[in-house]
Design an enzyme around this catalytic site. Structure first.
Site, PDB file in Angstrom:
ATOM      1  N   ASP A 114       3.440  -4.019   1.308  1.00 62.36           N
ATOM      2  CA  ASP A 114       3.775  -5.502   1.598  1.00 62.36           C
ATOM      3  C   ASP A 114       3.227  -6.401   1.159  1.00 62.36           C
ATOM      4  O   ASP A 114       2.102  -6.614   0.607  1.00 62.36           O
ATOM      5  CB  ASP A 114       3.320  -5.816   3.070  1.00 62.36           C
ATOM      6  CG  ASP A 114       4.242  -6.350   3.943  1.00 62.36           C
ATOM      7  OD1 ASP A 114       4.566  -7.913   3.935  1.00 62.36           O
ATOM      8  OD2 ASP A 114       4.079  -6.680   5.431  1.00 62.36           O
ATOM      9  N   ASP A 166      10.635  -9.046   1.093  1.00 65.90           N
ATOM     10  CA  ASP A 166       9.155  -9.000   0.685  1.00 65.90           C
ATOM     11  C   ASP A 166       8.874  -7.602   0.991  1.00 65.90           C
ATOM     12  O   ASP A 166       7.550  -7.111   1.098  1.00 65.90           O
ATOM     13  CB  ASP A 166       7.869  -9.808   1.181  1.00 65.90           C
ATOM     14  CG  ASP A 166       8.034  -9.943   3.014  1.00 65.90           C
ATOM     15  OD1 ASP A 166       9.009  -9.494   3.078  1.00 65.90           O
ATOM     16  OD2 ASP A 166       7.127 -10.766   3.432  1.00 65.90           O
ATOM     17  N   GLU A 167       9.651  -6.252   1.307  1.00 70.55           N
ATOM     18  CA  GLU A 167       8.748  -5.171   1.576  1.00 70.55           C
ATOM     19  C   GLU A 167       9.816  -3.548   1.762  1.00 70.55           C
ATOM     20  O   GLU A 167      10.730  -4.014   1.437  1.00 70.55           O
ATOM     21  CB  GLU A 167       8.654  -5.061   3.812  1.00 70.55           C
ATOM     22  CG  GLU A 167       7.780  -6.067   3.946  1.00 70.55           C
ATOM     23  CD  GLU A 167       7.911  -5.950   5.873  1.00 70.55           C
ATOM     24  OE1 GLU A 167       8.205  -4.600   6.356  1.00 70.55           O
ATOM     25  OE2 GLU A 167       8.137  -6.558   6.366  1.00 70.55           O
TER      26      GLU A 167
END
Length: 362
Positions: free
Chosen positions: A9, A109-110
């Site tokens: 993350d 973003d993960e």
DNA sequence: CGACGTGTAAC
DNA sequence: CCTTTTACACGTCG
């Protein structure tokens, strides 16, 4: 077989990228905004860095609130720049791919990584992979991330959330029960506000309360499927594989410059949005069968109308259908005004190739 | 069962 | 006075 799954993350991703792009703002509270365009400060906060979060400026709050909090403080407000973030994200996902047998990007973003079959891996060694990943992202992009490691995606996700920013948390299969035990149900990934409320009404507060609750009673409230999923989550069980999901739908939504029930104005906005969708349809090389409008009224309630048609990859040729859907919505909701409007294509299929002349003779 | 509309959740 | 995008599950209807 016990898997080893990582969840990576990126820390306050958009804000961090902006700090890198402009060192002047590094160390200050930074707020990334989605401006809706109806008035100078209408819109919502997309992300903020930790300095801004300390002030209470966090994702989801109206920009006007954020500015009130920031009054007579030095806070940097910036508009989102998705193209910039998308490019950085793509580069980082490529770095991650080198470290895993399977990767599943879940958002910009993960990502989840399955490292079960990486050479030399075990629970201790898995930490070394996580450290290597953190170093690589720091070295190549100057960003920090929080990593969680667990026996499945759910636990890895919960682990990455345990310490952030710049965290690294391992929850082994033996540690899962201890980690979940006293956890409030609201903290379990996938259990949101509504479900928390329903569970609390039954006297269920913690993960162990949920895990031990009578399944028949749960089924009466939530249905068979969801009851089972809830209890599995409470026990940290998640068998879902780390694999990239096929794209299912493409949608774009926009805010109207004022609340309106004027079909012409709304249809203009739809045309704007459909341009973007058409681009993505081409890029993903897919056809669609269902087209929908998404209407959000002045009370922020969402409605939709859809129609399934012949397989196609062209929005333009079906805009008249879209207009009819809009018409239909207003016929069924006389007097209602819209705040936002969107368009969606779904029922996506592998692209059907254009028939060539040769196909007719074969 | 497929199509359609809504709700929940996460980002 | 409140963004955007996606996934999935459920009820209903024909």
């Amino acid at each position: 077989m016990t898997r080893i799954v990582l969840h990576v993350d990126l820390d306050s991703f958009y804000a961090s990228l902006e700090e890198i792009r402009n060192i002047e703002i590094k160390g200050k509270p930074v707020v990334i905004c989605v401006y809706s365009g109806r008035s100078p400060d209408s819109g919502a906060v997309s992300t903020s860095n930790y300095k801004a979060r300390e002030l209470g400026i966090k994702a989801g709050i109206p920009i006007s609130f954020a500015k009130r909090i920031a009054k007579d403080k030095e806070v940097v407000f910036l508009p989102v720049d998705m193209e910039h973030y998308r490019l950085a994200s793509d580069r980082i996902m490529e770095l991650l791919e080198e470290e895993a047998d399977a990767i599943e990007q879940v958002s910009i973003d993960e990502a989840y990584l399955d490292v079960t079959n990486r050479p030399f891996e075990n629970w201790i060694e898995a930490q070394k992979i996580a450290e290597k990943i953190k170093e690589k992202i720091k070295h190549h992009e100057g960003l920090t991330c929080s990593v969680g490691i667990g026996p499945n995606k759910l636990v890895a996700k919960m682990a990455s959330g345990h310490k952030k920013p710049n965290g690294l948390t391992v929850i082994t299969d033996a540690e899962v029960i201890g980690f979940f035990d006293k956890l409030p149900v609201s903290k379990i990934h996938g259990i949101g506000d509504r479900t928390t409320k329903s569970l609390n009404d039954l006297g269920i507060q913690t993960a162990s309360d949920l895990a031990n609750y009578n399944i028949d009673a749960l089924e009466r409230i939530f249905g068979k499927n969801k009851a089972k999923i809830l209890q599995e989550k409470a026990k940290g069980i998640d068998e879902s594989p780390v694999e990239q999901d096929e794209i299912q739908q493409i949608s774009r939504i926009g805010t109207l410059s004022e609340d309106t029930d004027n079909i012409e104005i709304i249809f203009e906005k739809i045309k704007e949005l459909s341009f973007d969708i058409q681009k993505k349809i081409k890029k993903k090389v897919v056809d669609f069968r269902t087209i929908s409008i998404i209407a959000i009224d002045t009370e922020l309630k969402t409605h939709s109308r859809s129609e399934t048609l012949q397989q196609t990859d062209l929005i333009d040729e079906n805009l008249i259908k879209v207009r009819n859907l809009l018409q239909k919505f207003f016929e069924e909701n006389p007097g209602k005004k819209l705040r936002r409007i969107g368009i969606k294509v779904s029922n996506l299929l592998e692209k059907k190739k254009q028939k060539t002349l040769g196909d007719f003779y074969s």
